[in-house]
Design a protein around this motif. Sequence first.
Motif, short mmCIF file in Angstrom:
data_model
loop_
_atom_site.label_atom_id
_atom_site.label_comp_id
_atom_site.label_asym_id
_atom_site.label_seq_id
_atom_site.Cartn_x
_atom_site.Cartn_y
_atom_site.Cartn_z
N GLN A 97 11.50 -10.86 -1.69
CA GLN A 97 10.75 -11.72 -0.56
C GLN A 97 11.54 -11.63 0.80
O GLN A 97 11.03 -11.21 1.74
N MET A 129 11.27 -8.06 2.19
CA MET A 129 9.86 -7.80 2.56
C MET A 129 9.78 -8.44 3.94
O MET A 129 9.18 -7.97 4.95
N GLU A 130 10.00 -9.93 4.08
CA GLU A 130 9.86 -10.59 5.38
C GLU A 130 10.63 -9.75 6.35
O GLU A 130 10.04 -9.63 7.54
N LEU A 165 8.97 -6.61 7.49
CA LEU A 165 7.73 -6.68 8.32
C LEU A 165 7.72 -7.19 9.65
O LEU A 165 7.20 -6.82 10.50
N GLN A 166 8.99 -8.03 9.73
CA GLN A 166 9.24 -8.66 11.26
C GLN A 166 9.70 -7.57 11.89
O GLN A 166 9.43 -7.45 13.10
N ILE A 202 9.12 -4.34 11.62
CA ILE A 202 7.92 -3.51 12.00
C ILE A 202 7.29 -4.05 13.33
O ILE A 202 6.86 -3.29 14.21
N VAL A 203 7.05 -5.47 13.21
CA VAL A 203 6.27 -5.95 14.37
C VAL A 203 7.01 -5.94 15.70
O VAL A 203 6.55 -5.48 16.64
N GLY A 211 7.61 -2.10 16.57
CA GLY A 211 6.26 -1.18 16.40
C GLY A 211 6.44 0.23 15.63
O GLY A 211 5.95 1.12 16.21
N ALA A 212 7.29 0.21 14.89
CA ALA A 212 7.53 1.41 13.88
C ALA A 212 6.50 1.53 13.13
O ALA A 212 5.63 0.84 12.87
N ALA A 241 2.31 -4.08 1.55
CA ALA A 241 2.31 -5.04 2.79
C ALA A 241 3.01 -4.39 3.90
O ALA A 241 2.11 -4.57 4.90
N ARG A 274 2.10 -1.25 4.57
CA ARG A 274 0.80 -0.60 4.83
C ARG A 274 -0.14 -1.52 5.74
O ARG A 274 -0.84 -0.91 6.44
N LEU A 275 -0.31 -2.57 5.13
CA LEU A 275 -1.43 -3.56 5.82
C LEU A 275 -0.86 -3.72 7.32
O LEU A 275 -1.66 -4.13 8.01
N MET A 276 0.18 -3.70 7.54
CA MET A 276 0.74 -3.82 8.90
C MET A 276 0.86 -2.54 9.66
O MET A 276 1.22 -2.48 10.89
N GLY A 277 0.02 -1.51 9.09
CA GLY A 277 0.04 -0.17 9.99
C GLY A 277 1.14 0.71 9.84
O GLY A 277 1.41 1.67 10.55
N VAL A 310 -0.96 -9.37 -0.22
CA VAL A 310 -0.19 -8.38 -1.48
C VAL A 310 0.02 -9.40 -2.76
O VAL A 310 -0.26 -9.02 -3.65
N LEU A 312 -0.76 -1.31 13.87
CA LEU A 312 0.14 -2.34 14.00
C LEU A 312 -0.48 -3.18 15.24
O LEU A 312 -0.63 -4.68 15.08
#
Lengths: 309, 120
Positions: A187, A190-191, A194-195, A197-198, A201-202, A229, A231-234, B83, B96
């Motif tokens: 968890q 993952m968090e 994802l953070q 990535i945001v 902008g990777a 997850a 992937r969902l963020m692109g 997920v 994104l």
Amino acid sequence: MAKDVAASLNDILQNDQEALLRTWVDRQVGSPGFRSDRTSRQEVADHSARFLTQLREAIRSGDTNILASPWTDARRVLDELSFARAQQGFSPSETAQFVFSLKQPLFERLRRDLVNDPGLLATLTSEADALLDTLGLYTTEVFQRGREQVIMRQQQELMELSTPVVTLWDGVLALPLIGTLDSARTQVVMESLLQRIVDSGASIAIIDITGVPTVDTLTAQHLLKTVAAARLMGADCIISGIRPQIAQTIVHLGVELGSVITKATLADAFAIALRRLGLAVQKTAAAPARRDREGEDRDVRSSLDRPEN
Amino acid sequence: MGEYLLVSIQVDMHDRLAMTLQADLTDRIVSVHAKGVLIDISALEMVDSFIGRMLGDLAAMSRVLDAETVVVGMRPAVAITLVELGLALKGVRTALNVERGMDLLRNRIDARGREDAGRE
């Protein structure tokens, strides 16, 4: 301790061990520092009875050095008690109180039994006092050791928990995982991924599992969730650092990695990531033998160019 | 925006709103001959399984109507929730942010145009 002193102390202890034990346990349970939430009267009585028996055995030997062999059993009882209390979160004084609270009942007993022999009373009192003090200090020491073990274990866990997300290149993140992956840790991983990535902008994230000792179905499940997850963020995920044994395990377990790209090494994964971004690493004509110039980094960077379309 | 439609979900979706959106979107795709649909969910803070499925349905419907769909701007918390709910939105393209989403959409449509040209 002289043999005769030891013998008389032993006699007094043996004489009415039951009554002494009862007053001692009463004192412990009745003291304001007694932690009824952490321990029970039964437990205290149990420990006290065992300790008293071992103490008598040790005193009979006449040896006052509590680190000597006659004291082994008595020490073991104290070890167990201190370790248990350290784990349960007792304070050092609450633990040492176990030994010190024996003084009062014991001295009362000595006074009553030796009312006709003040000389012996004084000797025995001072001897017993010194002995119980050493034992009390010993308890505290063991307690401290127990706490240190707790701290070391926590440090280890913390180290496993910390998972940095590193930027390999503009738009490429790497997540070197070290240690076992459980639900709680996944968890966090993952968090943070994802953070990042945001934030950055990777578009590509490389999950490197070189440092993951074992992969079971649960771990694989967690990895797949992280990939989904992201992937969902692109962002596309590449799993790298799969060791031969782990590859075997994954296949034997029948884990379906689906469309996830997997690579044996982080370098391979990085190469794929660069290709996806339209970048290429080129060898310059003459590589400098040593890093002896400032600005050498700039040369290396300029060799990473976009290929002509 | 030309042959692209931009759907921006700004409020918390409730079920009836979601159904209305589906109807509106499909109508619009047909009426403007949209080739691409961009669904921006950056303002969406909470998702449940219904919204998750609705996103998947929207993408599937657009595909049937010959429009590429890209979901953009998903928040980390939303991604984790989806997920955990077991809705990985297979078959939905994601990006994104809106900019990246548009790039992806253009690339896809160009590629498709080339494929069609090659086939003829």
